[in-house]
Design a protein around this motif. Structure first.
Motif, PDB file in Angstrom:
ATOM      1  N   GLY A 287       0.798  -1.229  -0.142  1.00 56.11           N
ATOM      2  CA  GLY A 287       0.017  -0.200  -0.028  1.00 56.11           C
ATOM      3  C   GLY A 287       0.726   1.308  -0.003  1.00 56.11           C
ATOM      4  N   TYR A 288       0.309   2.296  -0.501  1.00 53.11           N
ATOM      5  CA  TYR A 288       0.943   3.869  -0.689  1.00 53.11           C
ATOM      6  C   TYR A 288       0.188   4.822  -0.114  1.00 53.11           C
ATOM      7  CZ  TYR A 288       3.539   0.400  -3.661  1.00 53.11           C
ATOM      8  OH  TYR A 288       4.019  -0.772  -4.271  1.00 53.11           O
TER       9      TYR A 288
ATOM     10  N   ASP B 291      -2.219 -10.995   8.652  1.00 56.29           N
ATOM     11  CA  ASP B 291      -3.083 -10.764   9.526  1.00 56.29           C
ATOM     12  C   ASP B 291      -3.522  -9.233   9.218  1.00 56.29           C
ATOM     13  OD1 ASP B 291      -1.035  -9.300  10.702  1.00 56.29           O
ATOM     14  OD2 ASP B 291      -1.214 -10.145  12.735  1.00 56.29           O
ATOM     15  N   GLY B 292      -2.919  -8.570   8.380  1.00 49.79           N
ATOM     16  CA  GLY B 292      -3.248  -7.194   7.907  1.00 49.79           C
ATOM     17  C   GLY B 292      -2.483  -5.997   8.574  1.00 49.79           C
ATOM     18  N   ARG B 293      -1.427  -6.451   9.447  1.00 55.11           N
ATOM     19  CA  ARG B 293      -0.769  -5.727  10.361  1.00 55.11           C
ATOM     20  C   ARG B 293       0.444  -5.292   9.461  1.00 55.11           C
ATOM     21  NH1 ARG B 293       0.465  -7.552  15.844  1.00 55.11           N
ATOM     22  NH2 ARG B 293       0.803  -9.579  14.771  1.00 55.11           N
ATOM     23  N   VAL B 294       0.986  -3.810   9.450  1.00 57.13           N
ATOM     24  CA  VAL B 294       2.066  -3.441   8.678  1.00 57.13           C
ATOM     25  C   VAL B 294       3.154  -4.118   9.035  1.00 57.13           C
ATOM     26  CG1 VAL B 294       3.447  -1.366   8.134  1.00 57.13           C
ATOM     27  CG2 VAL B 294       0.959  -1.329   8.300  1.00 57.13           C
ATOM     28  N   VAL B 295       3.955  -4.481   8.250  1.00 59.80           N
ATOM     29  CA  VAL B 295       5.475  -5.349   8.807  1.00 59.80           C
ATOM     30  C   VAL B 295       6.612  -4.681   8.243  1.00 59.80           C
ATOM     31  CG1 VAL B 295       4.429  -7.644   8.712  1.00 59.80           C
ATOM     32  CG2 VAL B 295       5.402  -6.964   6.496  1.00 59.80           C
TER      33      VAL B 295
ATOM     34  N   LEU C 164       3.866   0.727   2.407  1.00 57.89           N
ATOM     35  CA  LEU C 164       3.547  -0.143   3.654  1.00 57.89           C
ATOM     36  C   LEU C 164       3.318  -1.498   3.021  1.00 57.89           C
ATOM     37  CD1 LEU C 164       0.780   2.064   4.955  1.00 57.89           C
ATOM     38  CD2 LEU C 164       3.050   2.102   5.734  1.00 57.89           C
ATOM     39  N   ARG C 165       3.956  -2.541   3.722  1.00 57.61           N
ATOM     40  CA  ARG C 165       3.905  -3.833   3.352  1.00 57.61           C
ATOM     41  C   ARG C 165       3.148  -4.604   4.776  1.00 57.61           C
ATOM     42  NH1 ARG C 165       6.610  -5.566  -1.084  1.00 57.61           N
ATOM     43  NH2 ARG C 165       7.632  -3.793  -1.867  1.00 57.61           N
TER      44      ARG C 165
END
Length: 141
Positions: free
Chosen positions: A75-76, A105-109, A100-101
């Motif tokens: 995501g950007y 589970d949807g959290r940002v790594v 953003l990667r």
């Protein structure tokens, strides 16, 4: 799920304040990696410390998110950051993009900031700015 996280992340980023850092923490993985022109670190606590330090050192830091996009792999967020280095000092503006990667589970790594530190920061510092401009003219077309 990444789309929902991306939208929440954009909202929290625009409303970022010292008391909202826990809202940001809830959206990132424990081992989140953060990269920008000044930092390359891992871990939620180290990530949050970057923002705590920003609020300690800068006056009125604020982000305005102008665009949000979700690609196949990330995501950007396109943003502008404004701040003053000291009370009554000049207003700075940095324009950039956060990549953003996401974990399953949807959290940002990973939060990777892309912005031109040469032109938008170092080039505006007294003395150093003159030198950077001179080098640019020599290597530019």
């Amino acid at each position: 799920m990444p789309e929902a996280t991306l939208q929440r992340y954009a909202r929290v980023f625009e409303e970022l304040a010292p008391e909202r850092l826990e809202d940001l923490a809830a959206l990132v993985d424990e081992d989140v990696r953060f990269v920008d022109p000044f930092n390359d670190l891992s871990g939620r606590e180290a990530f949050l410390e970057v923002f705590r330090d920003m609020f300690r050192r800068l006056q009125q830091p604020a982000f305005a998110v102008s665009d949000v996009a979700l690609g196949r792999e990330a995501g950007y967020l396109r943003w502008s950051m404004t701040f003053r280095g000291k009370p009554g000092g000049r207003l700075w503006q940095i324009d950039g993009l956060s990549e953003l990667r996401f974990a399953e589970d949807g959290r940002v790594v990973a939060h990777i900031d892309h912005w031109d530190s040469g032109a938008q920061f170092y080039g505006k510092l007294p003395g150093l700015g003159w030198l950077i401009e001179r080098v640019r003219r020599r290597v530019g077309h």
